[in-house]
Structures are given as C-alpha cells and as structure tokens.
Design an enzyme around this catalytic site. Structure first.
Site, mmCIF file in Angstrom:
data_model
loop_
_atom_site.group_PDB
_atom_site.id
_atom_site.type_symbol
_atom_site.label_atom_id
_atom_site.label_comp_id
_atom_site.label_asym_id
_atom_site.label_seq_id
_atom_site.Cartn_x
_atom_site.Cartn_y
_atom_site.Cartn_z
ATOM 1 N N GLY A 5 3.747 -14.990 7.795
ATOM 2 C CA GLY A 5 3.728 -13.778 8.609
ATOM 3 C C GLY A 5 2.377 -13.115 8.457
ATOM 4 O O GLY A 5 1.506 -13.165 9.318
ATOM 5 N N ARG A 6 2.184 -12.518 7.290
ATOM 6 C CA ARG A 6 0.977 -11.754 6.996
ATOM 7 C C ARG A 6 -0.309 -12.533 7.281
ATOM 8 O O ARG A 6 -1.225 -11.999 7.907
ATOM 9 C CB ARG A 6 1.020 -11.372 5.505
ATOM 10 C CG ARG A 6 -0.071 -10.440 5.055
ATOM 11 C CD ARG A 6 -0.064 -10.337 3.529
ATOM 12 N NE ARG A 6 1.236 -10.001 2.980
ATOM 13 C CZ ARG A 6 1.659 -8.757 2.785
ATOM 14 N NH1 ARG A 6 0.888 -7.739 3.078
ATOM 15 N NH2 ARG A 6 2.858 -8.540 2.266
ATOM 16 N N ARG A 66 2.309 1.143 4.221
ATOM 17 C CA ARG A 66 1.950 0.289 3.079
ATOM 18 C C ARG A 66 1.234 1.013 1.937
ATOM 19 O O ARG A 66 1.546 0.759 0.766
ATOM 20 C CB ARG A 66 1.133 -0.921 3.547
ATOM 21 C CG ARG A 66 1.993 -1.935 4.311
ATOM 22 C CD ARG A 66 1.217 -3.130 4.829
ATOM 23 N NE ARG A 66 0.091 -3.478 3.999
ATOM 24 C CZ ARG A 66 0.154 -4.141 2.841
ATOM 25 N NH1 ARG A 66 1.301 -4.579 2.396
ATOM 26 N NH2 ARG A 66 -0.915 -4.374 2.143
ATOM 27 N N TYR A 114 3.702 0.472 -1.075
ATOM 28 C CA TYR A 114 3.282 -0.633 -1.951
ATOM 29 C C TYR A 114 2.032 -0.298 -2.746
ATOM 30 O O TYR A 114 1.484 -1.179 -3.414
ATOM 31 C CB TYR A 114 2.951 -1.884 -1.126
ATOM 32 C CG TYR A 114 4.046 -2.436 -0.272
ATOM 33 C CD1 TYR A 114 5.206 -2.987 -0.830
ATOM 34 C CD2 TYR A 114 3.924 -2.452 1.118
ATOM 35 C CE1 TYR A 114 6.195 -3.526 -0.028
ATOM 36 C CE2 TYR A 114 4.907 -2.998 1.924
ATOM 37 C CZ TYR A 114 6.035 -3.529 1.350
ATOM 38 O OH TYR A 114 7.004 -4.074 2.141
ATOM 39 N N CYS A 153 4.535 15.948 6.363
ATOM 40 C CA CYS A 153 4.835 16.883 5.278
ATOM 41 C C CYS A 153 5.396 16.158 4.068
ATOM 42 O O CYS A 153 6.576 16.294 3.732
ATOM 43 C CB CYS A 153 5.806 17.947 5.775
ATOM 44 S SG CYS A 153 5.173 18.794 7.217
ATOM 45 N N GLU A 154 4.579 15.336 3.439
ATOM 46 C CA GLU A 154 4.926 14.597 2.236
ATOM 47 C C GLU A 154 3.640 14.414 1.437
ATOM 48 O O GLU A 154 2.615 14.011 2.010
ATOM 49 C CB GLU A 154 5.434 13.179 2.578
ATOM 50 C CG GLU A 154 6.757 13.110 3.290
ATOM 51 C CD GLU A 154 7.942 13.339 2.365
ATOM 52 O OE1 GLU A 154 7.811 13.123 1.137
ATOM 53 O OE2 GLU A 154 8.992 13.748 2.882
ATOM 54 N N TYR A 182 3.036 -5.830 8.895
ATOM 55 C CA TYR A 182 3.777 -4.774 8.203
ATOM 56 C C TYR A 182 3.145 -3.404 8.443
ATOM 57 O O TYR A 182 3.169 -2.521 7.584
ATOM 58 C CB TYR A 182 3.897 -5.093 6.697
ATOM 59 C CG TYR A 182 4.457 -6.482 6.466
ATOM 60 C CD1 TYR A 182 5.786 -6.749 6.753
ATOM 61 C CD2 TYR A 182 3.664 -7.536 6.016
ATOM 62 C CE1 TYR A 182 6.305 -8.028 6.581
ATOM 63 C CE2 TYR A 182 4.172 -8.812 5.845
ATOM 64 C CZ TYR A 182 5.491 -9.048 6.124
ATOM 65 O OH TYR A 182 6.010 -10.308 5.971
HETATM 66 C C1 LIG Z 1 8.870 -12.001 4.924
HETATM 67 C C2 LIG Z 1 9.231 -13.434 5.019
HETATM 68 C C3 LIG Z 1 8.267 -14.394 5.373
HETATM 69 C C4 LIG Z 1 6.829 -14.031 5.670
HETATM 70 O O1 LIG Z 1 6.189 -13.560 4.560
HETATM 71 P P1 LIG Z 1 4.596 -13.328 4.580
HETATM 72 O O2 LIG Z 1 4.282 -12.932 3.201
HETATM 73 O O3 LIG Z 1 4.331 -12.272 5.577
HETATM 74 O O4 LIG Z 1 3.982 -14.632 4.956
HETATM 75 C C5 LIG Z 1 8.665 -15.702 5.465
HETATM 76 N N1 LIG Z 1 9.941 -16.083 5.211
HETATM 77 C C6 LIG Z 1 10.889 -15.200 4.857
HETATM 78 C C7 LIG Z 1 12.265 -15.658 4.626
HETATM 79 C C8 LIG Z 1 10.573 -13.852 4.755
HETATM 80 O O5 LIG Z 1 11.519 -12.983 4.400
#
Ligand SMILES: *Cc1c(COP(=O)(O)O)cnc(C)c1O
Length: 426
Positions: free
Chosen positions: A282-283, A319, A323, A348-349, A377
């Site tokens: 994803g990221r 984030r 995080y 307001c935090e 994200y």
């Molecule tokens: C969040 C997630 C991903 C993607 O994670 P990244 O760190 O953004 O690559 C892949 N598989 C599952 C099951 C996830 O929950």
C-alpha cells in the site's frame, strides 16, 4: 537498504515547487487549500519497479486499498495491470467501482462481518483471507448457504520480530490480533481441507508496515514455506504464497527499499513451492506520490514556542499525532531563511500538529506549504472533527491536473442527519 532508484515527483523550477509539470501554486489557486495532490507517474513508476523486480516468478501485485482508495488513483494502477487487496465491504465496493474484476480482488481483514463475507463470496473474489478458526466457520456456513466453494487463504501470524516499527504498525508478532495464531494453523487447516465448501488455495502473512529491514520478510516466508510443504502433503490445493505489504516509503532521508534484495528473498521461496507469488503493498505504491497543500493562516509566539498555524491539521493528516510520524514540510515558494517552529492546524486539540520543533523554511501568513509523503494513510484516514469538510484530491499527470475527489461541502457534512425524527416505540 539499497540505492535510491525511484524518482521524486516534486521538483523545483525557478525556486517554486511543482508536481511533475504543474506548479503547486496553480493547483492551490484552482482547488483551494487544504488539498491533496498525487503524481500519477510516481504511482506508475513504483508499480513497474516492483513488477520488474518480481519478474522471476509468476506473481501478482495486489495494491492495498486502505492506504488510499480514491477512484482516480485506483484507475491509474489498474491501467498498469495492478490488482487489489481490500479489508472491508466498503473497500470491495470501491475496488469494483474502480473497475477491478472480482477475480482481481483479495478480501482480507481481521473482523469481516457475515454480511461482508457473503458479499465477497457472491462477488466471487479471488481469495477470502481467513484470520481465525471462528471466521472459518462463518465462511463455510455462508459458502454452504450460497452453494459455492469458497476459495480461501490463511493469513497466519508467523510470529516474527519486527524491529524499529511504531507499535501500531507491527502486525505479525506473537500476541497481535492479526492472523491465525501460529500454533493453531495446522488444526484449522485440517478442517478447511476436509470441507467440501472450502478450497484452501493460499497462505498469507502481513507482518507490519514501513518495514525498513527485510528480515521480517525473510523470517516470515521461511516459516510460511515450511507450513506450505506440510499443508501440501496434507492435501491442501495451494496455489498462492502471499508475502503481504509493508514495503517502506521515504519520509525523510531513508533509502528506497532494495526491491532486488526483496525479490531475492521471496521469489525463490515461491518458485521452490511451485506457487504464484502475491504481494499487497500500500504505502510503498502511493505514499511518495502525494503531498498535502496547506496555507499558513497565522504565526504566533506562545510560551516560547513559535507556532505556524495553517489550514490543515490532524483532520487532514492524522499520522503525526497518531503515529508520531515525520513528514517533511517545505514552502512552495521559499522566502529564504529558516525557523524552528511547531506546525499546527486549526483544530481544538493540543494533539493537532503536523510537525513539532521543526527547523524548516521561514514562512509568513498566506504562504503555501507542501507536506510530503502523504499519499498513503493521509486522505484515507482523514475525518470531519470540528465539522471540517474533507479536502479535495487532485491527480497530476504530466502537465495536466484534475480534481479526482471534490472538497466536501457543509451540506455533505449534515447529509446523514434525520431532519424530522421518526420515533419508534420500543
Ligand atoms: C495494511 C495492509 C497492507 C498494506 O500495508 P502497507 O504497509 O501499506 O504496504 C497489506 N496487507 C494487509 C492485510 C494490510 O492490512
């Protein structure tokens, strides 16, 4: 990690920051601020780099929608041949609306409801990932009711150590809620193998996010490989080995992940097992393509802290406060000079900040800032606290740009509320 092979889509021309061939000031003037901007070519480049690295084995990249599920982005990735990984019924709908065929979608998630499982089976997704023995029962039940054989994969918890990760983004160690606990996998698998409504077609892990070391992959796929051999002997018709997501993005001066080294760890394992390799990044795919544009509203000194107050905050980008994440911030048109400031939003935090104690471009009210590496994200975790409409999203492709998600309106904010109450007697 290896050399920096991946490009940066945000570049300066005559001092001003552009995304590909479009000045960020042009986008801010046209779409307003705050606004998310994404580079289409950065998405393509990352998809292609990973696809090339994995070329040694039959494989499929399933982009993880939860990082950013906006249709405009999904369509860029789909056009490249990318498939999808979803973790909710809503993401399943988003993937299909963006044009992914059900056979291109993997449906995971630790707490899928019965209705979500049914929707996945009815659509005919490529794989339903199972995360517990109890979930297996529900899937079998629903498959029986629908008269189908559910193609499933086991997401197992390989119980590997993930060093240096923020506690909230390590997911594959002993005691985490994700995946079938290592010690339970064999007994759960035997039930799946014995069921005529289930086809145990894959093994999956996802051990964490922003993995700066490849060791968890090495340890994890090694454990998965041993398990795959055992299950194959026990009669499981395995076809897929899924190494999950977790490849990192560059937030600061980190090196890009070494995709060749990554491939050299997982490709031979899939080859030796005769399985098709799946990854679910994803990221890595979307983070660096994105920047959050925000305007400085005010500058104020308080109690010794120099605050830059801007029109984006934790509602746009959670984030930093959730995080403790670092995002590089720079002026789109720097005035020269540096200052050490807290960059905060209007919410307001006290936890509403984008950066703290940050030495960066000196800025004044009206200046435009780019908050980098926010494609993943960012928008996906944005919310409407303080009744703040969500920001628009803009896609840049070469010298063109388009809004892909419009800014929410005040009407959108109240759309779900009942105007005239309809009381029901209990
Ligand atoms: C969040 C997630 C991903 C993607 O994670 P990244 O760190 O953004 O690559 C892949 N598989 C599952 C099951 C996830 O929950």
């Amino acid at each position: 990690m290896g050399p920096r092979v991946l490009g940066r889509p945000y570049v300066r021309h005559d001092g001003a920051l552009w995304c590909e061939g479009v000045p960020l000031e042009v986008i801010a003037a046209g779409a307003g601020t705050p606004a998310y901007v994404y580079s289409a070519n950065a998405l393509r480049e990352r998809y292609r780099a990973l696809d090339t690295a994995l070329a040694g084995v039959p494989h499929r990249i399933h982009y993880s929608l939860k990082a950013n599920s906006s249709r405009g982005l999904l369509q860029v990735l789909r056009d490249e041949g990318c498939h999808a990984d979803v973790v909710s019924g809503g993401e399943l709908v988003r993937a299909m609306r963006a044009g992914f065929a059900p056979s291109e979608i993997i449906f995971g998630g630790v707490g899928k409801s019965r209705a979500e499982i049914r929707a996945g089976l009815q659509a005919g997704v490529k794989l339903l990932n199972i995360e517990s023995a109890a979930e297996l029962d529900v899937v079998e039940d629903e498959a029986r009711a629908l008269g189908v054989r559910a193609r499933i994969a086991f997401r197992v918890n390989p119980e590997v150590e993930v060093a240096n990760a923020h506690a909230y983004i390590a997911t594959g160690s002993r005691g985490h809620k994700f995946g079938i606990p290592w010690g339970d996998v064999l007994s759960v698998a035997n039930r799946a193998i014995a069921s005529k409504h289930l086809e145990l077609a894959g093994l999956d892990m996802h051990v964490g996010s922003q993995l700066l070391s490849l060791d968890p992959y090495r340890d994890g796929v090694e454990r998965l490989a041993g398990l795959a051999r055992t299950l194959q002997k026990a009669g499981a018709p395995l076809r897929y080995l899924d190494a999950g997501g977790g490849l990192p993005a560059r937030y600061g001066e980190e090196d890009a992940p070494d995709l060749e080294l990554f491939a050299s760890i997982i490709v031979p394992v899939a080859t030796s097992l005769g399985l098709e390799l799946i990854v679910e990044p994803g990221r890595f795919v979307v983070a660096e393509s994105g920047a959050l544009l925000t305007r400085v509203l005010y500058r104020k000194l308080s109690g010794g802290t120099d605050f830059v107050i801007c029109d984006a905050g934790m509602t746009e980008l959670l984030r930093p406060s959730h995080y403790d994440a670092y995002h590089a911030i720079e002026a789109v048109q720097p005035r020269g000079g540096q200052a050490t400031v807290d960059v905060v939003g209007p919410i307001c935090e006290t936890g509403d900040f984008l950066a703290r104690d940050r030495t960066m471009d000196d800025v004044q009210p009206g200046d435009l800032l780019a908050v980098h590496t926010t494609g993943a994200y960012g928008y996906a975790m944005s919310f409407t606290y303080n009744a703040r409409p969500r920001a628009p999203e803009v896609l840049v492709d070469g010298s063109r740009w388009s809004v892909i998600t419009r800014r929410e309106t005040y009407d959108d904010l109240v759309r779900l509320e009942t105007e005239t109450l309809e009381w029901q007697e209990a």
